[in-house]
Design an enzyme around this catalytic site. Structure first.
Site, PDB file in Angstrom:
ATOM      1  N   THR A   2       4.873  -9.557  18.585  1.00 53.01           N
ATOM      2  CA  THR A   2       5.045  -7.979  18.531  1.00 53.01           C
ATOM      3  C   THR A   2       4.217  -7.675  19.908  1.00 53.01           C
ATOM      4  O   THR A   2       3.143  -8.033  20.432  1.00 53.01           O
ATOM      5  CB  THR A   2       4.423  -7.174  17.527  1.00 53.01           C
ATOM      6  OG1 THR A   2       5.215  -7.780  16.422  1.00 53.01           O
ATOM      7  CG2 THR A   2       4.562  -5.772  17.340  1.00 53.01           C
ATOM      8  N   GLU A 118       7.694 -17.540   5.978  1.00 54.74           N
ATOM      9  CA  GLU A 118       6.804 -16.609   5.890  1.00 54.74           C
ATOM     10  C   GLU A 118       7.145 -15.361   5.082  1.00 54.74           C
ATOM     11  O   GLU A 118       6.471 -14.873   4.293  1.00 54.74           O
ATOM     12  CB  GLU A 118       6.651 -15.747   7.252  1.00 54.74           C
ATOM     13  CG  GLU A 118       5.438 -14.841   7.288  1.00 54.74           C
ATOM     14  CD  GLU A 118       5.435 -13.890   8.610  1.00 54.74           C
ATOM     15  OE1 GLU A 118       6.257 -14.281   9.614  1.00 54.74           O
ATOM     16  OE2 GLU A 118       4.501 -13.387   9.012  1.00 54.74           O
ATOM     17  N   GLN A 212      -2.445   5.285 -10.392  1.00 55.28           N
ATOM     18  CA  GLN A 212      -2.097   6.525 -11.196  1.00 55.28           C
ATOM     19  C   GLN A 212      -2.923   6.624 -12.688  1.00 55.28           C
ATOM     20  O   GLN A 212      -3.610   7.202 -12.974  1.00 55.28           O
ATOM     21  CB  GLN A 212      -0.786   7.011 -11.398  1.00 55.28           C
ATOM     22  CG  GLN A 212      -0.422   8.312 -12.024  1.00 55.28           C
ATOM     23  CD  GLN A 212      -0.896   9.443 -10.897  1.00 55.28           C
ATOM     24  OE1 GLN A 212      -0.938   9.190  -9.721  1.00 55.28           O
ATOM     25  NE2 GLN A 212      -0.931  10.548 -11.676  1.00 55.28           N
ATOM     26  N   GLY A 215      -6.555   6.971 -13.123  1.00 55.97           N
ATOM     27  CA  GLY A 215      -6.951   8.493 -12.560  1.00 55.97           C
ATOM     28  C   GLY A 215      -7.947   8.341 -11.308  1.00 55.97           C
ATOM     29  O   GLY A 215      -7.589   7.769 -10.245  1.00 55.97           O
ATOM     30  N   GLY A 239       5.848  -8.563   9.002  1.00 56.31           N
ATOM     31  CA  GLY A 239       6.876  -9.821   8.814  1.00 56.31           C
ATOM     32  C   GLY A 239       8.190  -9.387   8.710  1.00 56.31           C
ATOM     33  O   GLY A 239       9.136 -10.081   8.391  1.00 56.31           O
ATOM     34  N   THR A 241      10.247  -5.202   8.757  1.00 56.82           N
ATOM     35  CA  THR A 241      10.239  -4.168   7.925  1.00 56.82           C
ATOM     36  C   THR A 241      11.547  -4.349   6.769  1.00 56.82           C
ATOM     37  O   THR A 241      12.270  -5.015   7.055  1.00 56.82           O
ATOM     38  CB  THR A 241      10.637  -2.836   8.703  1.00 56.82           C
ATOM     39  OG1 THR A 241      11.768  -2.742   9.142  1.00 56.82           O
ATOM     40  CG2 THR A 241       9.670  -2.814   9.925  1.00 56.82           C
TER      41      THR A 241
END
Ligand SMILES: Cc1cc2nc3c(=O)[nH]c(=O)nc-3n(C[C@H](O)[C@H](O)[C@H](O)COP(=O)(O)OP(=O)(O)OC[C@H]3O[C@@H](n4cnc5c(N)ncnc54)[C@H](O)[C@@H]3O)c2cc1C
Length: 255
Positions: A2, A118, A212, A215, A239, A241
């Site tokens: 990248t 990968e 969730q 809490g 890796g 998108t």
């Protein structure tokens, strides 16, 4: 791989390596390189021919102390704090020809070979992380009370747990099948992309729903679910998108 201006579109990499006698001279920059700060050896994807896409790429091994090779920031991230994520800069870095990995011009092919493994490993990790999150959540909701009864006794909690357990049960044989195909050498790029797409999207769904059920305590670092939630967020990005996984799968379906 990248670079600051190029992530998904690998064929547009601009870091260059030009031949000068028995050496290659590298110029360019990389970013988001996992463990780039700690690494002593960095395999750099370089453009070794000015023209062309995939066939212009080669892999060169750069060593820690080579002149002109600098590390930039250790990029601050919202999660995954256990590894570093580095900027790397190459300013006329001279690398001996012996550091060319494989054949000149075959870099993209080598990357493709390893990317499938990968991606499969990320699908496996997604399933494993989801299982862990579900386990912590089952423990928590059976111990935590609200309105005088365990959180586990509410129908919503039961339904959410049942849905997640079902998704995990459906996913596991698929991931196992991909592992068997990989061992046999028959896992296609699209199969690896499916494993990554499904496993990491599952990991995000599950960690979100589990958080969730914790809490407010879910939003703290006192329980592992909070860090697991932020750690999961990047898995559909690095890796390759999820969108790129879908283009790989679609290509195989339509070819
Ligand atoms: C924590 C972390 C660690 C990383 N580690 C490494 C590493 O070790 N080595 C390495 O080389 N890279 C690494 N990366 C980089 C990572 O692989 C890239 O961020 C990723 O491939 C996406 O590239 P990009 O960020 O340039 O996004 P872009 O390519 O700019 O994409 C932006 C958005 O556009 C979408 N998009 C792009 N093209 C298409 C298309 N054709 N169709 C539909 N949508 C599209 C993408 O899906 C995304 O949603 C890491 C990133 C992070 C965050």
């Amino acid at each position: 791989m990248t670079e600051p201006s190029t992530g998904s579109d690998l064929a547009s990499i601009s870091t260059s390596a030009t031949r000068d006698g028995d050496e290659w001279v590298i110029n360019g920059a990389k970013t988001f390189i996992t463990n780039g700060i700690n690494a002593d050896l960095v395999i750099v994807v370089c453009r070794t021919r000015p023209e062309g896409g995939r066939s212009a790429m080669s892999l060169l091994v750069v060593e820690r102390d080579m002149a002109g090779f600098e590390r930039g920031r250790n990029i601050e991230k919202i999660g995954q704090h256990s590894n570093d994520t580095a900027e790397l800069f190459f300013d006329d870095v001279r690398v001996p020809n012996g550091n060319l990995l494989g054949e000149e011009g075959n870099g993209f092919e080598y990357l493709g070979f390893n990317l499938a493994q990968e991606r499969l490993s990320m699908g496996i990790t997604g399933l494993a992380a989801s299982k862990a999150a579900l386990g912590w959540t089952i423990d928590y909701v059976t111990q935590r009370s609200a309105f005088g009864q365990p959180v586990a006794s509410f129908q919503n909690t039961k339904f959410v747990l049942a849905e997640m357990a079902t998704e995990l049960a459906v996913t596991e044989p698929f991931i196992d099948q991909c592992v068997m195909q990989h061992i046999a050498g028959t896992l296609s790029p699209a199969g690896a992309a499916m494993a990554k797409l499904w496993g990491t999207e599952l990991q995000q769904r599950v960690t979100d729903r589990c958080l969730q059920l914790f809490g407010g305590y879910g939003y703290t670092t006192e329980y592992p679910i909070g860090p697991a939630y932020v750690d999961a967020r990047v898995t559909t990005i690095y890796g390759g998108t999820s969108e790129i996984m879908k283009t790989i799968i679609a290509k195989e379906i339509l070819d």
